[in-house]
Design a protein around this motif. Structure first.
Motif, PDB file in Angstrom:
ATOM      1  N   ARG A  63      34.321  15.294  59.025  1.00 29.86           N
ATOM      2  CA  ARG A  63      33.119  14.570  58.628  1.00 29.86           C
ATOM      3  C   ARG A  63      32.844  14.766  57.143  1.00 29.86           C
ATOM      4  O   ARG A  63      32.529  13.816  56.428  1.00 29.86           O
ATOM      5  CB  ARG A  63      31.925  15.061  59.445  1.00 29.86           C
ATOM      6  CG  ARG A  63      30.641  14.299  59.116  1.00 29.86           C
ATOM      7  CD  ARG A  63      29.485  14.767  59.922  1.00 29.86           C
ATOM      8  NE  ARG A  63      29.148  16.131  59.507  1.00 29.86           N
ATOM      9  CZ  ARG A  63      28.294  16.911  60.140  1.00 29.86           C
ATOM     10  NH1 ARG A  63      27.711  16.484  61.235  1.00 29.86           N
ATOM     11  NH2 ARG A  63      28.041  18.106  59.709  1.00 29.86           N
ATOM     12  N   GLU A  69      33.883   6.529  59.781  1.00 30.36           N
ATOM     13  CA  GLU A  69      33.006   5.496  59.249  1.00 30.36           C
ATOM     14  C   GLU A  69      31.614   5.542  59.890  1.00 30.36           C
ATOM     15  O   GLU A  69      30.648   5.125  59.289  1.00 30.36           O
ATOM     16  CB  GLU A  69      33.622   4.108  59.492  1.00 30.36           C
ATOM     17  CG  GLU A  69      34.889   3.875  58.713  1.00 30.36           C
ATOM     18  CD  GLU A  69      35.461   2.505  58.982  1.00 30.36           C
ATOM     19  OE1 GLU A  69      34.830   1.690  59.691  1.00 30.36           O
ATOM     20  OE2 GLU A  69      36.563   2.227  58.476  1.00 30.36           O
ATOM     21  N   SER A  70      31.540   6.055  61.116  1.00 30.81           N
ATOM     22  CA  SER A  70      30.269   6.035  61.838  1.00 30.81           C
ATOM     23  C   SER A  70      29.416   7.277  61.585  1.00 30.81           C
ATOM     24  O   SER A  70      28.260   7.321  61.981  1.00 30.81           O
ATOM     25  CB  SER A  70      30.520   5.875  63.330  1.00 30.81           C
ATOM     26  OG  SER A  70      31.277   6.969  63.802  1.00 30.81           O
ATOM     27  N   ARG A  72      28.142   9.953  58.589  1.00 33.09           N
ATOM     28  CA  ARG A  72      28.092  10.223  57.149  1.00 33.09           C
ATOM     29  C   ARG A  72      28.272  11.720  56.894  1.00 33.09           C
ATOM     30  O   ARG A  72      27.853  12.541  57.694  1.00 33.09           O
ATOM     31  CB  ARG A  72      26.755   9.783  56.590  1.00 33.09           C
ATOM     32  CG  ARG A  72      26.523   8.302  56.667  1.00 33.09           C
ATOM     33  CD  ARG A  72      25.130   7.972  56.146  1.00 33.09           C
ATOM     34  NE  ARG A  72      24.858   6.560  56.359  1.00 33.09           N
ATOM     35  CZ  ARG A  72      24.769   5.698  55.375  1.00 33.09           C
ATOM     36  NH1 ARG A  72      24.884   6.090  54.135  1.00 33.09           N
ATOM     37  NH2 ARG A  72      24.538   4.438  55.628  1.00 33.09           N
TER      38      ARG A  72
END
Length: 76
Positions: A63, A69-70, A72
């Motif tokens: 992460r 992408e989903s 942040r």
């Protein structure tokens, strides 16, 4: 002076009685050899890897690297 005729009657069963046990033994030997030289070390390597694997730590590292992408990174 003619050549004698080949004995064709029963030839298949005679050959199978000889070759079938040999081929079965070789196939079983190859399977056992593959099991103990490839699959058992592979299973042990996976067990050793997942013994100390922390999936949450890996997720957080990915992460922060921005792979997902989903989700942040926490710095944003």
């Amino acid at each position: 002076m003619s050549l004698p005729k080949p004995l064709m009657r029963g030839m298949l069963s005679k050959r199978l009685k000889f070759h079938l046990p040999i081929s079965f033994a070789l196939a079983m030997g190859a399977a056992i050899l593959f099991k103990y030289t490839v699959t058992e070390p592979r299973k042990q390597a996976y067990a050793d890897f997942y013994k100390n694997y922390d999936s949450v730590k890996e997720f957080n590292a990915m992460r922060e690297a921005g792979i997902f992408e989903s989700v942040r990174p926490s710095g944003e």
